[in-house]
Write a protein that holds these residues in place. Structure first.
Motif, short mmCIF file in Angstrom:
data_model
loop_
_atom_site.label_atom_id
_atom_site.label_comp_id
_atom_site.label_asym_id
_atom_site.label_seq_id
_atom_site.Cartn_x
_atom_site.Cartn_y
_atom_site.Cartn_z
N VAL A 166 0.82 -1.21 0.00
CA VAL A 166 0.00 0.00 0.00
C VAL A 166 0.86 1.27 0.00
O VAL A 166 0.45 2.30 -0.52
N ILE A 167 2.06 1.16 0.54
CA ILE A 167 2.98 2.31 0.57
C ILE A 167 3.36 2.74 -0.84
O ILE A 167 3.68 3.90 -1.07
N CYS A 168 3.29 1.82 -1.78
CA CYS A 168 3.65 2.13 -3.17
C CYS A 168 2.81 3.29 -3.71
O CYS A 168 3.31 4.10 -4.49
N TYR A 169 1.57 3.38 -3.28
CA TYR A 169 0.69 4.45 -3.75
C TYR A 169 1.03 5.79 -3.10
O TYR A 169 0.75 6.84 -3.67
N ILE A 170 1.59 5.75 -1.92
CA ILE A 170 1.94 6.96 -1.19
C ILE A 170 3.34 7.44 -1.55
O ILE A 170 3.55 8.62 -1.81
N SER A 171 4.28 6.50 -1.55
CA SER A 171 5.67 6.83 -1.84
C SER A 171 6.34 5.65 -2.55
O SER A 171 6.88 4.75 -1.89
N PRO A 172 6.33 5.66 -3.87
CA PRO A 172 6.91 4.55 -4.62
C PRO A 172 8.39 4.30 -4.29
O PRO A 172 8.83 3.16 -4.25
N PHE A 173 9.15 5.35 -4.05
CA PHE A 173 10.58 5.17 -3.77
C PHE A 173 10.81 4.57 -2.38
O PHE A 173 11.74 3.79 -2.19
N PHE A 174 9.97 4.92 -1.43
CA PHE A 174 10.04 4.31 -0.10
C PHE A 174 9.76 2.81 -0.23
O PHE A 174 10.48 1.98 0.32
N PHE A 175 8.71 2.48 -0.97
CA PHE A 175 8.36 1.07 -1.19
C PHE A 175 9.48 0.34 -1.93
O PHE A 175 9.85 -0.77 -1.55
N LEU A 176 10.03 0.97 -2.96
CA LEU A 176 11.14 0.36 -3.70
C LEU A 176 12.33 0.08 -2.77
O LEU A 176 12.97 -0.97 -2.88
N ALA A 177 12.59 0.99 -1.85
CA ALA A 177 13.69 0.78 -0.90
C ALA A 177 13.42 -0.42 0.00
O ALA A 177 14.32 -1.23 0.23
N THR A 178 12.19 -0.55 0.49
CA THR A 178 11.89 -1.67 1.39
C THR A 178 11.97 -3.01 0.64
O THR A 178 12.49 -3.99 1.17
N VAL A 179 11.50 -3.04 -0.59
CA VAL A 179 11.57 -4.26 -1.39
C VAL A 179 13.03 -4.58 -1.74
O VAL A 179 13.46 -5.73 -1.65
#
Length: 139
Positions: A72-85
């Motif tokens: 769900v974070i991908c919709y808010i901050s794609p780069f944050f999500f990319l970092a976690t993945v």
């Protein structure tokens, strides 16, 4: 760029918490789902001088589950999500590689080597010891 950096820091703290709390505290209970970490991984690595060539299915499932929960974070901050993945993938690759190549681990991930071979109650991070530095649990 800032959100990617914050995602890496967040992932380091998440890794620290999961490893310390779930794997080493909750996982002490014999029939707990997380007990595999101490009873299988730690025991095997200690017995075999850090080597554990087995790939943990539970570890892979857990990383995928965390990815789904965080999607769900991908919709808010794609780069944050990319970092976690990216951090989760790095964890899976580096953790398994280090346990197949102990000399490499001693050189490039000495905190993880120390966690297994010196003191299992310190150095909770595997990928980047950011949370360990901040929480002062690196020894």
């Amino acid at each position: 760029m800032i959100s990617f950096f914050l995602g890496i820091v967040y992932a380091s703290f998440l890794e620290w918490w999961v490893h310390k709390k779930l794997f080493h505290e909750v996982g002490r209970k014999k029939n707990n789902w997380f007990s595999f970490h101490l009873r299988e991984h730690h025991a095997y690595a200690k017995k075999n001088n850090f080597i554990d060539e087995r790939i943990s299915g539970r570890e892979a499932i857990g990383l995928c589950a965390l990815g789904c929960v965080h999607s769900v974070i991908c919709y808010i901050s794609p780069f944050f999500f990319l970092a976690t993945v990216s951090y989760a993938i790095a964890f899976f690759v580096l953790h398994n590689y280090s346990h197949q190549n102990p000399e490499w681990a001693k050189k490039w991930m000495p905190w993880h080597w120390d966690h297994h071979m010196k003191n299992p109650n310190t150095n909770w991070n595997v990928v980047l010891p950011i949370a360990d530095w901040i929480m002062k649990t690196n020894k």
